[in-house]
Design a protein around this motif. Structure first.
Motif, short mmCIF file in Angstrom:
data_model
loop_
_atom_site.label_atom_id
_atom_site.label_comp_id
_atom_site.label_asym_id
_atom_site.label_seq_id
_atom_site.Cartn_x
_atom_site.Cartn_y
_atom_site.Cartn_z
N LYS A 192 0.83 -1.21 0.00
CA LYS A 192 0.00 0.00 0.00
C LYS A 192 0.86 1.25 0.00
O LYS A 192 0.57 2.23 -0.68
CB LYS A 192 -0.91 0.00 1.22
N ARG A 193 1.94 1.20 0.83
CA ARG A 193 2.82 2.37 0.87
C ARG A 193 3.44 2.64 -0.48
O ARG A 193 3.54 3.79 -0.93
CB ARG A 193 3.92 2.13 1.91
N ASP A 194 3.86 1.53 -1.13
CA ASP A 194 4.47 1.72 -2.45
C ASP A 194 3.46 2.35 -3.42
O ASP A 194 3.83 3.23 -4.22
CB ASP A 194 4.96 0.37 -2.99
N ASP A 195 2.21 1.86 -3.32
CA ASP A 195 1.18 2.44 -4.20
C ASP A 195 0.95 3.91 -3.87
O ASP A 195 0.79 4.76 -4.77
CB ASP A 195 -0.13 1.67 -4.05
N LEU A 196 0.92 4.20 -2.55
CA LEU A 196 0.67 5.58 -2.14
C LEU A 196 1.84 6.50 -2.48
O LEU A 196 1.64 7.69 -2.81
CB LEU A 196 0.40 5.63 -0.63
N MET A 197 3.03 5.99 -2.40
CA MET A 197 4.19 6.82 -2.69
C MET A 197 4.19 7.30 -4.14
O MET A 197 4.71 8.37 -4.46
CB MET A 197 5.48 6.03 -2.40
N ILE A 198 3.57 6.50 -4.99
CA ILE A 198 3.45 6.93 -6.40
C ILE A 198 2.58 8.18 -6.51
O ILE A 198 2.83 9.09 -7.30
CB ILE A 198 2.88 5.78 -7.25
N ASN A 199 1.51 8.23 -5.67
CA ASN A 199 0.55 9.34 -5.73
C ASN A 199 0.90 10.50 -4.80
O ASN A 199 0.13 11.47 -4.71
CB ASN A 199 -0.85 8.83 -5.38
N VAL A 200 1.99 10.37 -4.05
CA VAL A 200 2.34 11.41 -3.08
C VAL A 200 2.50 12.79 -3.73
O VAL A 200 1.93 13.78 -3.25
CB VAL A 200 3.61 11.01 -2.30
N PRO A 201 3.25 12.90 -4.81
CA PRO A 201 3.39 14.25 -5.41
C PRO A 201 2.03 14.84 -5.80
O PRO A 201 1.76 16.02 -5.55
CB PRO A 201 4.27 13.99 -6.63
N ARG A 202 1.20 13.98 -6.42
CA ARG A 202 -0.11 14.48 -6.83
C ARG A 202 -0.96 14.84 -5.63
O ARG A 202 -1.62 15.89 -5.60
CB ARG A 202 -0.82 13.40 -7.67
N LEU A 203 -0.93 13.99 -4.61
CA LEU A 203 -1.74 14.25 -3.43
C LEU A 203 -1.27 15.51 -2.71
O LEU A 203 -2.09 16.28 -2.20
CB LEU A 203 -1.67 13.04 -2.48
N LYS A 204 0.05 15.70 -2.66
CA LYS A 204 0.56 16.91 -2.03
C LYS A 204 0.12 18.15 -2.80
O LYS A 204 -0.25 19.17 -2.20
CB LYS A 204 2.08 16.85 -1.94
N ALA A 205 0.18 18.02 -4.12
CA ALA A 205 -0.26 19.16 -4.95
C ALA A 205 -1.74 19.42 -4.73
O ALA A 205 -2.18 20.58 -4.61
CB ALA A 205 0.03 18.87 -6.42
N GLU A 206 -2.53 18.32 -4.69
CA GLU A 206 -3.96 18.46 -4.45
C GLU A 206 -4.21 19.06 -3.07
O GLU A 206 -5.13 19.87 -2.88
CB GLU A 206 -4.65 17.11 -4.58
N GLN A 207 -3.39 18.63 -2.08
CA GLN A 207 -3.55 19.15 -0.73
C GLN A 207 -3.26 20.65 -0.69
O GLN A 207 -3.99 21.43 -0.06
CB GLN A 207 -2.62 18.39 0.23
N VAL A 208 -2.18 21.04 -1.39
CA VAL A 208 -1.84 22.47 -1.43
C VAL A 208 -2.95 23.27 -2.11
O VAL A 208 -3.37 24.34 -1.63
CB VAL A 208 -0.50 22.66 -2.17
N LEU A 209 -3.44 22.68 -3.21
CA LEU A 209 -4.51 23.37 -3.94
C LEU A 209 -5.78 23.45 -3.11
O LEU A 209 -6.46 24.49 -3.07
CB LEU A 209 -4.78 22.63 -5.26
N ALA A 210 -6.08 22.34 -2.41
CA ALA A 210 -7.29 22.32 -1.58
C ALA A 210 -7.16 23.33 -0.45
O ALA A 210 -8.13 24.04 -0.12
CB ALA A 210 -7.50 20.92 -1.03
N ASN A 211 -5.97 23.39 0.16
CA ASN A 211 -5.77 24.35 1.25
C ASN A 211 -5.91 25.79 0.73
O ASN A 211 -6.48 26.66 1.40
CB ASN A 211 -4.39 24.15 1.88
#
Length: 253
Positions: free
Chosen positions: A198-217
């Motif tokens: 799961k971590r490996d799968d999530l690590m792939i999406n980390v950059p996108r999720l961080k960008a989404e988090q920044v955008l959402a914030n």
């Protein structure tokens, strides 16, 4: 006592015999006394030599036969060539004593040998018995020491068995806990593999999720800022509307 009497008798016989020989030497021929011929002289000398020896030496088969034959020869001399009756009587007594004593001495020697052998056997048995008693006491002491040692070893064994029983209980308990820990370890391993996947799968999406988090914030912050502006704009308006729509209040005198 009998031995002393035999010795005295033998001594008396010897003295009487030699006394008769001496008297025959000193008696003149004219009186008709015996003068020994050469063979008889030789026999007398042989007898004299044999009688000078100790009795045990005369029992040698050769000497014994010579002594007996010599005495018999002298006793069997013709009357005109032989000794007087007294001398012959002494010679006969000497022969009888020698024959009797030879048998008795032989028997006594046999008894002495037998007694010596039996005494030696008795001494050997006594020594063996003494050694047996000594060894028995040594074995008794050793047995006592070994018995005490066995008691100590058995007590030590009992304590060790108690310790082993406790250890076996601890071993069983530890084995059970080990199985439990091993099972939990396997579960953790399986969970760890899943979490890693799961971590490996999530690590792939980390950059996108961080960008989404920044955008959402940022979006949230913008909305809150805009809302704050609307609050400033509409709160006074709402307040005026509210005050104009209320009925007039009656005055109190």
């Amino acid at each position: 006592m009998a031995a002393n009497q035999n010795t005295c008798s033998e001594t008396d016989s010897m003295k009487a015999f030699y006394a008769s020989l001496e008297s025959s030497k000193t008696t003149p021929l004219s009186h008709g006394f015996y003068v020994p011929i050469e063979k008889t002289k030789k026999a007398i000398n042989i007898l004299k030599e044999l009688l000078s020896k100790k009795f045990p030496l005369l029992l040698h088969p050769g000497r014994s036969i010579v002594l007996k034959d010599t005495l018999k020869y002298l006793l069997n001399l013709p009357q005109n060539e032989g000794f007087c009756m007294t001398t012959k009587s002494e010679l006969q007594k000497l022969l009888q004593c020698f024959e009797q004593w030879s048998v008795e001495y032989h028997n006594a020697d046999g008894l002495s040998t037998t007694a010596k052998t039996e005494l030696s056997n008795a001494s050997e048995v006594m020594n063996d018995l003494e050694a047996n008693v000594k060894e028995f006491h040594e074995m008794d002491k050793e047995e006592m020491c070994l018995s005490n040692k066995l008691v100590c070893l058995q007590e030590r064994k009992r304590k060790l068995e108690e310790q082993i029983e406790i250890i076996n209980i601890e071993i069983a308990k530890s084995a059970k806990e080990k199985d439990k820990v091993g099972k939990r370890k396997t579960e953790l391993y399986q969970t760890g593999k899943e979490l890693k996947s799961k971590r490996d799968d999530l690590m792939i999406n980390v950059p996108r999720l961080k960008a989404e988090q920044v955008l959402a914030n940022k979006t949230r912050d913008n909305i809150e800022a805009e809302w704050f502006k609307l609050q400033k704009q509409f709160i006074p308006l709402v307040a005026r509307v509210a005050s104009s729509s209320l009925p007039p209040q009656a005055s109190h005198a």
